[in-house]
Motif scaffolding. Structure first.
Motif, mmCIF file in Angstrom:
data_model
loop_
_atom_site.group_PDB
_atom_site.id
_atom_site.type_symbol
_atom_site.label_atom_id
_atom_site.label_comp_id
_atom_site.label_asym_id
_atom_site.label_seq_id
_atom_site.Cartn_x
_atom_site.Cartn_y
_atom_site.Cartn_z
ATOM 1 N N GLY A 44 0.641 -1.131 0.042
ATOM 2 C CA GLY A 44 0.024 0.063 0.004
ATOM 3 C C GLY A 44 0.987 1.293 0.021
ATOM 4 N N ALA A 45 0.341 2.488 0.288
ATOM 5 C CA ALA A 45 0.852 3.734 0.240
ATOM 6 C C ALA A 45 1.989 3.900 1.145
ATOM 7 N N LYS A 77 0.903 -10.296 -2.145
ATOM 8 C CA LYS A 77 -0.516 -10.860 -2.167
ATOM 9 C C LYS A 77 -0.813 -12.246 -2.335
ATOM 10 N N GLU A 91 -6.438 -4.901 -2.180
ATOM 11 C CA GLU A 91 -6.657 -3.358 -2.220
ATOM 12 C C GLU A 91 -5.399 -2.917 -2.393
ATOM 13 N N ARG A 92 -4.436 -3.176 -1.646
ATOM 14 C CA ARG A 92 -3.034 -2.612 -1.494
ATOM 15 C C ARG A 92 -2.302 -3.168 -2.573
ATOM 16 N N HIS A 93 -2.422 -4.252 -2.963
ATOM 17 C CA HIS A 93 -1.563 -4.570 -4.356
ATOM 18 C C HIS A 93 -2.034 -4.175 -5.395
ATOM 19 N N LEU A 95 -2.955 -0.721 -5.647
ATOM 20 C CA LEU A 95 -2.186 0.365 -5.521
ATOM 21 C C LEU A 95 -0.870 0.318 -5.946
#
Length: 121
Positions: A44-45, A77, A91-93, A95
């Motif tokens: 993620g960010a 992931k 979701e983080r993947h 991004l």
């Protein structure tokens, strides 16, 4: 998400060195949760920001960080154990992938072919 009760500090702490280092495959639920949390922390960010900070601390540049995305971060992931972590990782993947693609596009538009070369800014 309900909090998980750990039987004792000792039972939890036995997993920290091996799971964080990736030395062994976690077998208990506690170890799987810890392993997933460790991986999610790299995604993620915030994971992107940390990757660049750590690269700078070690004297590495943008190309090294970009390579790190492909060599490690974009593979995380698929290494999740719990369903909850798999949801967060998806979701983080996404991004991470968008950022890595944008970085590579900008590098190519600067006349470079890949992240394998020393980038001169």
């Amino acid at each position: 998400m309900a909090a998980m009760k750990v039987k004792s500090r000792q039972s939890f702490m036995q997993y920290v060195p091996t799971v964080s280092a990736g030395d062994t495959k976690p077998e208990t639920l506690e170890a799987k949760v810890l392993s997933d949390a460790d991986k999610l922390d790299s995604m993620g960010a915030i994971g992107i920001a940390r990757a660049f900070m750590q690269a700078g601390e070690h004297g590495n540049g943008i190309e090294d960080t970009g390579a790190h995305f492909h060599e490690k971060l974009l593979k995380l992931k698929e290494l999740m154990y719990t369903d909850t972590a798999k949801g967060f990782a998806e979701e983080r993947h996404e991004l991470l992938q968008k950022f890595a693609d944008a970085l590579e596009d900008e590098i190519k538009s600067a006349g470079r072919e890949s992240l394998e070369w020393p980038l001169q800014l």
